[in-house]
Design a protein around this motif. Sequence first.
Motif, PDB file in Angstrom:
ATOM      1  N   ILE A  37       0.857  -1.183   0.000  1.00 28.43           N
ATOM      2  CA  ILE A  37       0.000   0.000   0.000  1.00 28.43           C
ATOM      3  C   ILE A  37       0.892   1.232   0.000  1.00 28.43           C
ATOM      4  O   ILE A  37       1.626   1.480   0.956  1.00 28.43           O
ATOM      5  CB  ILE A  37      -0.928   0.023   1.239  1.00 28.43           C
ATOM      6  CG1 ILE A  37      -1.862  -1.197   1.231  1.00 28.43           C
ATOM      7  CG2 ILE A  37      -1.733   1.315   1.283  1.00 28.43           C
ATOM      8  CD1 ILE A  37      -2.767  -1.275   2.446  1.00 28.43           C
ATOM      9  N   ASN A  38       0.830   1.987  -1.092  1.00 34.36           N
ATOM     10  CA  ASN A  38       1.693   3.167  -1.228  1.00 34.36           C
ATOM     11  C   ASN A  38       1.043   4.361  -0.520  1.00 34.36           C
ATOM     12  O   ASN A  38       0.598   5.328  -1.132  1.00 34.36           O
ATOM     13  CB  ASN A  38       1.934   3.486  -2.708  1.00 34.36           C
ATOM     14  CG  ASN A  38       3.004   4.548  -2.893  1.00 34.36           C
ATOM     15  OD1 ASN A  38       3.704   4.909  -1.946  1.00 34.36           O
ATOM     16  ND2 ASN A  38       3.149   5.037  -4.106  1.00 34.36           N
ATOM     17  N   HIS A  39       0.980   4.232   0.799  1.00 37.89           N
ATOM     18  CA  HIS A  39       0.369   5.276   1.631  1.00 37.89           C
ATOM     19  C   HIS A  39       0.914   5.112   3.047  1.00 37.89           C
ATOM     20  O   HIS A  39       1.676   4.177   3.317  1.00 37.89           O
ATOM     21  CB  HIS A  39      -1.155   5.148   1.626  1.00 37.89           C
ATOM     22  CG  HIS A  39      -1.851   6.482   1.664  1.00 37.89           C
ATOM     23  ND1 HIS A  39      -1.480   7.498   2.518  1.00 37.89           N
ATOM     24  CD2 HIS A  39      -2.915   6.965   0.957  1.00 37.89           C
ATOM     25  CE1 HIS A  39      -2.266   8.541   2.331  1.00 37.89           C
ATOM     26  NE2 HIS A  39      -3.152   8.240   1.387  1.00 37.89           N
ATOM     27  N   PHE A  40       0.514   6.031   3.953  1.00 37.66           N
ATOM     28  CA  PHE A  40       0.990   5.916   5.331  1.00 37.66           C
ATOM     29  C   PHE A  40      -0.124   5.504   6.291  1.00 37.66           C
ATOM     30  O   PHE A  40       0.063   5.490   7.493  1.00 37.66           O
ATOM     31  CB  PHE A  40       1.653   7.222   5.799  1.00 37.66           C
ATOM     32  CG  PHE A  40       0.815   8.457   5.645  1.00 37.66           C
ATOM     33  CD1 PHE A  40      -0.086   8.829   6.627  1.00 37.66           C
ATOM     34  CD2 PHE A  40       0.942   9.256   4.523  1.00 37.66           C
ATOM     35  CE1 PHE A  40      -0.854   9.971   6.492  1.00 37.66           C
ATOM     36  CE2 PHE A  40       0.178  10.404   4.381  1.00 37.66           C
ATOM     37  CZ  PHE A  40      -0.726  10.768   5.373  1.00 37.66           C
ATOM     38  N   PHE A  41      -1.318   5.182   5.754  1.00 36.69           N
ATOM     39  CA  PHE A  41      -2.375   4.599   6.574  1.00 36.69           C
ATOM     40  C   PHE A  41      -3.298   3.782   5.675  1.00 36.69           C
ATOM     41  O   PHE A  41      -3.219   3.848   4.444  1.00 36.69           O
ATOM     42  CB  PHE A  41      -3.156   5.665   7.353  1.00 36.69           C
ATOM     43  CG  PHE A  41      -3.975   6.601   6.503  1.00 36.69           C
ATOM     44  CD1 PHE A  41      -5.302   6.333   6.225  1.00 36.69           C
ATOM     45  CD2 PHE A  41      -3.416   7.770   6.007  1.00 36.69           C
ATOM     46  CE1 PHE A  41      -6.070   7.188   5.466  1.00 36.69           C
ATOM     47  CE2 PHE A  41      -4.174   8.647   5.247  1.00 36.69           C
ATOM     48  CZ  PHE A  41      -5.503   8.346   4.975  1.00 36.69           C
ATOM     49  N   CYS A  42      -4.172   3.013   6.295  1.00 32.65           N
ATOM     50  CA  CYS A  42      -5.072   2.127   5.557  1.00 32.65           C
ATOM     51  C   CYS A  42      -6.371   2.861   5.229  1.00 32.65           C
ATOM     52  O   CYS A  42      -7.111   3.250   6.138  1.00 32.65           O
ATOM     53  CB  CYS A  42      -5.381   0.878   6.385  1.00 32.65           C
ATOM     54  SG  CYS A  42      -3.918  -0.136   6.729  1.00 32.65           S
ATOM     55  N   ASP A  43      -6.624   3.025   3.947  1.00 34.07           N
ATOM     56  CA  ASP A  43      -7.847   3.668   3.494  1.00 34.07           C
ATOM     57  C   ASP A  43      -8.628   2.676   2.648  1.00 34.07           C
ATOM     58  O   ASP A  43      -8.093   1.656   2.202  1.00 34.07           O
ATOM     59  CB  ASP A  43      -7.524   4.932   2.698  1.00 34.07           C
ATOM     60  CG  ASP A  43      -8.658   5.944   2.748  1.00 34.07           C
ATOM     61  OD1 ASP A  43      -9.728   5.599   3.279  1.00 34.07           O
ATOM     62  OD2 ASP A  43      -8.467   7.073   2.265  1.00 34.07           O
ATOM     63  N   VAL A  44      -9.884   2.989   2.385  1.00 34.44           N
ATOM     64  CA  VAL A  44     -10.742   2.039   1.691  1.00 34.44           C
ATOM     65  C   VAL A  44     -10.321   1.822   0.238  1.00 34.44           C
ATOM     66  O   VAL A  44     -10.362   0.696  -0.266  1.00 34.44           O
ATOM     67  CB  VAL A  44     -12.231   2.483   1.774  1.00 34.44           C
ATOM     68  CG1 VAL A  44     -12.454   3.800   1.050  1.00 34.44           C
ATOM     69  CG2 VAL A  44     -13.146   1.400   1.243  1.00 34.44           C
ATOM     70  N   ALA A  45      -9.881   2.884  -0.463  1.00 30.43           N
ATOM     71  CA  ALA A  45      -9.534   2.762  -1.884  1.00 30.43           C
ATOM     72  C   ALA A  45      -8.390   1.777  -2.132  1.00 30.43           C
ATOM     73  O   ALA A  45      -8.520   0.878  -2.968  1.00 30.43           O
ATOM     74  CB  ALA A  45      -9.205   4.133  -2.459  1.00 30.43           C
TER      75      ALA A  45
END
Length: 319
Positions: free
Chosen positions: A175-183
Amino acid sequence: MPAEKNQTQVKEFVLLGFGDLHSFRILLFVIFLIVHIMALTSNALVIILVASSRSLHSPMYFFLSQLFLSEILFTSNIVPNMLWLILVGGGKVSVSRCISQFYLLAVPTIAQCLLLAAMSIDRHVAICKPLHYFIIMTFQHQLQIVLTCWAMGFTFSFPVYFCLTQLKFCERNSINHFFCDVAPLIQLSCSDTYIVELVTAVVAFPIILSPFLLIVVTYILIFETVLKIPSTTGRKKALSTCSSHLMVVCMYYGTMFSVYIIPPRENSVNTNKALSLLYTLVTPLFNPLVYSLRNKDIRTALQKARSSHKSLKDIRGEK
């Protein structure tokens, strides 16, 4: 379907965080930590002032304290883990924990949308029906509104959370982010995501757009009433009670629409990270500062609290 059964079931996700800014990780860590501490402190300070100062025992400040409480819960769920990801250059999180993090983010987000709408209704009653204000906005009524906002946060988040728990994840787990999102969770799933996308749309659009439209309508009515006030001083005084709330609404909905409503563009991943930083770090710091700097009642309560604290120190020093 048989091919899906042969695929390896993913049990952990890898949050990449800010891997592309690895060389600046110490600087980012220090800046984000300072901003986070300042945001938590300023939000908590306003909540304490509202609870302890008689002059702030009014519906507007009660709703405001709940808004800041939701900010604390929201940012505390993201930032500590984000700081850890910056230090280690990414990290792993279990699928169940990732989905749970989304749920714990969705609850205060929905509550914030509804609380902002409640604050606009409060301003509408105060300006358009001033003689009936304290009859309409009783403490019992305020409590019912706040409890409804939080109950709807928990209730409307749960269907999306439940649908996410039914998804299967195979092979891809970054996941290329710093938190878990729905998208990103939907994008990573190897099972049919139609139901979760439908439920997300059914929940998200009304719960985000309805409060926003309600805020727009209430302010149209407020401005119509303000324009009828004969004196310039009266008009300025009426608008001054709304200015802080309007700035917070613009900041909050501006970033939310940019991330969730506007179609993705090129380099949207990095853009979304930057916008996500706005509402996870900057907005929680911005909101209490706006109310503290622009609101005379809060400034006065803060000055009294400082004077009382100084007097108490002097008394203790004399003893």
